[in-house]
Every structure is written in C-alpha cells, then in structure tokens.
Write a protein that holds these residues in place. Structure first.
Motif, mmCIF file in Angstrom:
data_model
loop_
_atom_site.group_PDB
_atom_site.id
_atom_site.type_symbol
_atom_site.label_atom_id
_atom_site.label_comp_id
_atom_site.label_asym_id
_atom_site.label_seq_id
_atom_site.Cartn_x
_atom_site.Cartn_y
_atom_site.Cartn_z
ATOM 1 N N GLN A 128 -1.162 6.446 6.937
ATOM 2 C CA GLN A 128 -1.705 7.575 6.193
ATOM 3 C C GLN A 128 -2.094 8.726 7.114
ATOM 4 O O GLN A 128 -1.987 9.898 6.741
ATOM 5 N N ALA A 129 -2.524 8.389 8.345
ATOM 6 C CA ALA A 129 -2.971 9.428 9.277
ATOM 7 C C ALA A 129 -1.806 10.147 9.946
ATOM 8 O O ALA A 129 -1.860 11.370 10.156
ATOM 9 N N ALA B 116 0.822 -1.209 0.000
ATOM 10 C CA ALA B 116 0.000 0.000 0.000
ATOM 11 C C ALA B 116 0.858 1.261 0.000
ATOM 12 O O ALA B 116 0.591 2.211 -0.753
ATOM 13 N N ALA C 156 -2.168 0.469 7.515
ATOM 14 C CA ALA C 156 -2.059 1.387 6.382
ATOM 15 C C ALA C 156 -2.795 2.691 6.660
ATOM 16 O O ALA C 156 -2.319 3.782 6.334
ATOM 17 N N ARG C 157 -3.973 2.582 7.275
ATOM 18 C CA ARG C 157 -4.719 3.788 7.635
ATOM 19 C C ARG C 157 -3.946 4.610 8.665
ATOM 20 O O ARG C 157 -3.961 5.844 8.636
ATOM 21 N N LEU C 158 -3.258 3.930 9.594
ATOM 22 C CA LEU C 158 -2.470 4.637 10.600
ATOM 23 C C LEU C 158 -1.288 5.361 9.943
ATOM 24 O O LEU C 158 -0.994 6.510 10.284
ATOM 25 N N TYR D 61 -4.823 -3.442 6.842
ATOM 26 C CA TYR D 61 -5.665 -2.294 6.509
ATOM 27 C C TYR D 61 -5.579 -1.230 7.608
ATOM 28 O O TYR D 61 -5.417 -0.036 7.326
ATOM 29 N N GLY D 62 -5.667 -1.670 8.869
ATOM 30 C CA GLY D 62 -5.574 -0.717 9.970
ATOM 31 C C GLY D 62 -4.226 -0.030 10.039
ATOM 32 O O GLY D 62 -4.135 1.181 10.261
ATOM 33 N N PRO E 216 -3.010 3.542 -0.123
ATOM 34 C CA PRO E 216 -4.322 3.038 -0.555
ATOM 35 C C PRO E 216 -4.422 1.519 -0.446
ATOM 36 O O PRO E 216 -3.515 0.788 -0.855
ATOM 37 N N CYS F 274 0.245 8.676 1.390
ATOM 38 C CA CYS F 274 -0.980 7.880 1.382
ATOM 39 C C CYS F 274 -0.625 6.411 1.200
ATOM 40 O O CYS F 274 0.421 6.066 0.655
#
Length: 434
Positions: free
Chosen positions: A378-379, A38, A374-376, A371-372, A401, A399
C-alpha cells in the motif's frame, strides 16, 4: 492430561528448530494468502468506489437512451457559453415514473448531464440535430458545432440532481467539505454545489457566484468525491433542464432495486416496460470503466482466491513433509515410549500436538508477515488509473486492507495446516510403534 501437556511443551522446546521450520513453512503460505487476499479486496473496493463516484452509492441499475439515439435541438448559447446535453439523447417526460413503477424497483431518480464550454466569437451555424457520439465526452466537446473553448480549455461538466430523491444519484458518493448540501426546498433554487478540484481551478468558494448560461448560481457547498468522479458542478435538476432547454427531460435514471431482487430480473422488466432505453446493471457500469484499475480488478476476479489457496496448500504440504521427516528421525525414540507403556494414541497425539503448535506459531508469524507486506504494498505500490464513461481520468492509490477477520482466518488456516501435518506425522508414528 497435565503430564501430556508437560511432555508436549518439553518436546517443543527440545525440538526447537524442527518446530520453527514447520512454523516458517506454514507462515510463508499464510503470508502470501493474506497479501493476495488484501490486494484483491483493495482493487475491488477501488473499482466499486470509482463506479459509485459516477453513478452514486446504492445505484443498482441505470437507464439511459438507446444506442444511436439523437439529441433533438441545437446547442444553446448564452452568456458566452455553449451548453449541450452530454451522452445519449435525453429521455422524455414521465420516464422516471415509468421506471419507478416496474416490479422490483425500490426507488428511481432522474439526472441530466450537461457540458458547458466557453466560446470565442459569434456562432457560425447551429446544427439542429447531433448524434449521441458527437456529444459524448469521450469524443470531445470543445470543437462541436463550429466552436472552440478558449485555448481549448475551460469546459466543465454539470450534473442536474433530482432533489426529490436525494438518496440516489452521483452526489451521494461525495462528501461535503464546506457549506451545506442541497435540501428538498431548493428544488428550483439558483444554487450550486461544486467539486473541490474545480473550485480551486475556478477560484470558487462557498458564498461566491458561478455564472452558467447567463444565470448566476450561488455556491452553497464544496464536495470531495471518490476518484473518477465525473461532475464538476451539481445543480438542482430543474435548473439544469432550464439551462439546456430540456424541460422535464433526463439523460439518466438511477435505480435502486428492492432487497433480495436480482438486478437482471429488474433489468428485463424495465426493458420490456420502458422500450427504447438502455438498462445497465452495476456489473455493466463497472465494465464501462477504463484504465489500469479495471484491468487489475479483472485479473483479481479471474484468479479469485486460488493464489491464496495454493499458497496455504503449499505451506501445509511443506509442513507435512517436515513433520514426517522428523518422525522418521525419531523412530527409536518413539519406540522407547511404546516400551515404557505409552499407548499408540498418546504417541500419535504427542506428534500431532507438536505439529499443531508449530502451525499456530506459523499462523501468528504468517499473519504478522502478511500484514506488514500488505502495508508495504500500500505504501510503495503503483497508482492505478481509472476513467468512467464520460468522466475524468484519475489516479487511484493501490490499497490492501487487512482487517481482524482476515488475520483470524489466516491463523485458523495455519492451525488447520498444522492439523494436517500432524495427522501425517501421527500416522507414521503409529506405524513405527506398531
């Protein structure tokens, strides 16, 4: 078959910790693979977006003046501003048509880049010729020719847009936020499209007038471009040429190749057919971007998918080791099943089924963890910097994705890892009952 699945389900429940250990081992590898993939995809997309913001979406090649080419004529002074052609010297009339006629070229559009700088006082002396380096934005526009902008600020970049080919050029990467963009009928109209950032700084909005070189241009739209966009103001190409006194000349030709044609092949054809030019592919344009973003993209390209492959392989090896150790602890139990009449293939299938079940659970768990994570990333991940040649330095958010295809691939890899672990365990089970 029903008996097999009943026994399998019962064994999975009975060996809960063993199955969970296998699932966790595979899940860790899958989660790392998801995050690495990602982040790598996000960095590559960000770099491509920065390139598109300066050269336009769909631009496969650009044609510009040869290195060291000189700009003919002095900078123009009008309305308290100095107007210079940016970059290498402009290409002569007919170059766009010459490029468009090369084999493999689907479309070509010209563009003219200008730098507008407010000046103080009367000019001391205008230089008749200047090298491209002196006019390049990387070397500064503010002090050339004995002039300086007020307080060293106030200069901005203008891009002339070829309205006969609206699907090519930098403006294709911008999104209209207010007003209406150019139309073909405005090819020679005194209208302007302004970047939202510059509009805020200059106090402009749709309907107001922007004066460049003594000519009033009505703002018909504001646009938001991707990070790294170079232009502040967009004008019809003819108007930009008129401002610079460079009728029928362009600084860049944006080229789209025909589908299925290699960019390098077209590049060679253009260099041979249009001598005295520099032809750059999309890969070359990406290399012209400086900052931390291209560094990160280079690392991602160099590593490729190896970190993901290594992580999944490590999870599979760990799962195989756990399954093999579990079979070793159950030798007596498996031998009893053989005495009760279970054939070897059924015992092997039982062990393999337990491992595949653990792999599937690990896939789901790993996909969720990846997924979690990757979101972290990105944040809270750091912003990267990018600066196209002659453009503005901008900060690009990192990012990562994660789409459904990536998650499905992660689960499939985990099930594959479970199959490998199951094959190892099944092989030992067969030897134990032989």
């Amino acid at each position: 078959m029903a008996v097999f699945f009943t026994c399998l389900l019962g064994e999975v429940r009975r060996r809960g910790w063993g199955v969970v250990s296998l699932a966790v081992g595979i899940a860790c590898g899958v989660a790392v693979a998801v995050v690495v993939t990602a982040v790598g995809t996000g960095v590559e997309r960000a770099r491509d977006g920065v390139v598109a913001s300066s050269y336009g979406r769909g631009t496969d090649l650009t044609v510009s003046g040869a290195p060291g080419r000189t700009v003919t004529g002095a900078a123009r002074f009008a309305g308290g501003q100095r107007i210079t052609v940016a970059g290498r010297g402009p290409l002569g009339a007919g170059v766009v048509a010459a490029v468009a006629g090369r084999s493999g070229v689907a479309a070509a559009a010209g563009g003219l880049t200008l730098r507008v700088t407010p000046v103080d006082g009367a000019p001391h002396r205008a230089t008749a010729s200047a090298t491209a380096g002196e006019l390049d934005g990387r070397h500064g526009y503010g002090g050339y020719g004995g002039y300086r902008g007020r307080n060293g600020t106030g200069d901005y970049r203008v891009d002339g847009v070829d309205l006969t080919a609206p699907a090519l050029g930098p403006l294709t990467a911008a999104t209209v936020t207010d007003g209406t963009g150019f139309t073909r009928a405005q090819a020679d109209a005194a209208v302007a499209v302004v970047d939202t950032g510059y509009a805020r700084r200059a106090g402009l909005r749709v309907g107001r007038t922007l004066t460049i070189g003594g000519t009033d241009f009505r703002v018909i739209a504001t646009v938001t471009a991707a990070p790294g966009a170079a232009a502040d103001v967009y004008l019809p190409l003819r108007q930009a040429q008129r401002l610079a006194g460079a009728q029928d000349r362009v600084t860049t030709v944006y080229v789209r190749t025909t589908p299925g044609t290699r960019a390098e092949t077209v590049r060679t054809a253009i260099r041979r057919g249009v001598p005295g030019t520099t032809v750059t592919t999309a890969a070359g344009l990406a290399r012209n971007v400086s900052g931390s973003l291209p560094v990160a993209a280079g690392v991602a390209e160099a590593l490729g998918r190896w970190p993901a492959i290594v992580a999944v392989a490590a999870g599979t090896v760990l799962g195989a080791s756990l399954t093999r150790a579990s079979v070793g602890r159950r030798e007596a139990e498996l031998a009893e099943l053989g005495v009760l009449g279970w054939p070897r293939w059924r015992i092997a299938a039982q062990v393999a089924g337990e491992a595949v079940t653990g792999g599937a659970l690990g896939g789901v768990l790993g996909a969720a963890l990846g997924y979690g994570a990757a979101r972290l990333v990105q944040a809270v991940g750091p912003a990267l910097t990018a600066r196209p040649a002659g453009g503005h330095t901008s900060r690009v958010a990192l990012c990562a994705p994660v789409g459904v295809p990536l998650l499905l691939a992660a689960v499939a890899l985990a099930v594959g890892g479970g199959l490998v672990a199951g094959a190892v365990g099944a092989g030992r089970a067969v030897r134990c009952t032989g």
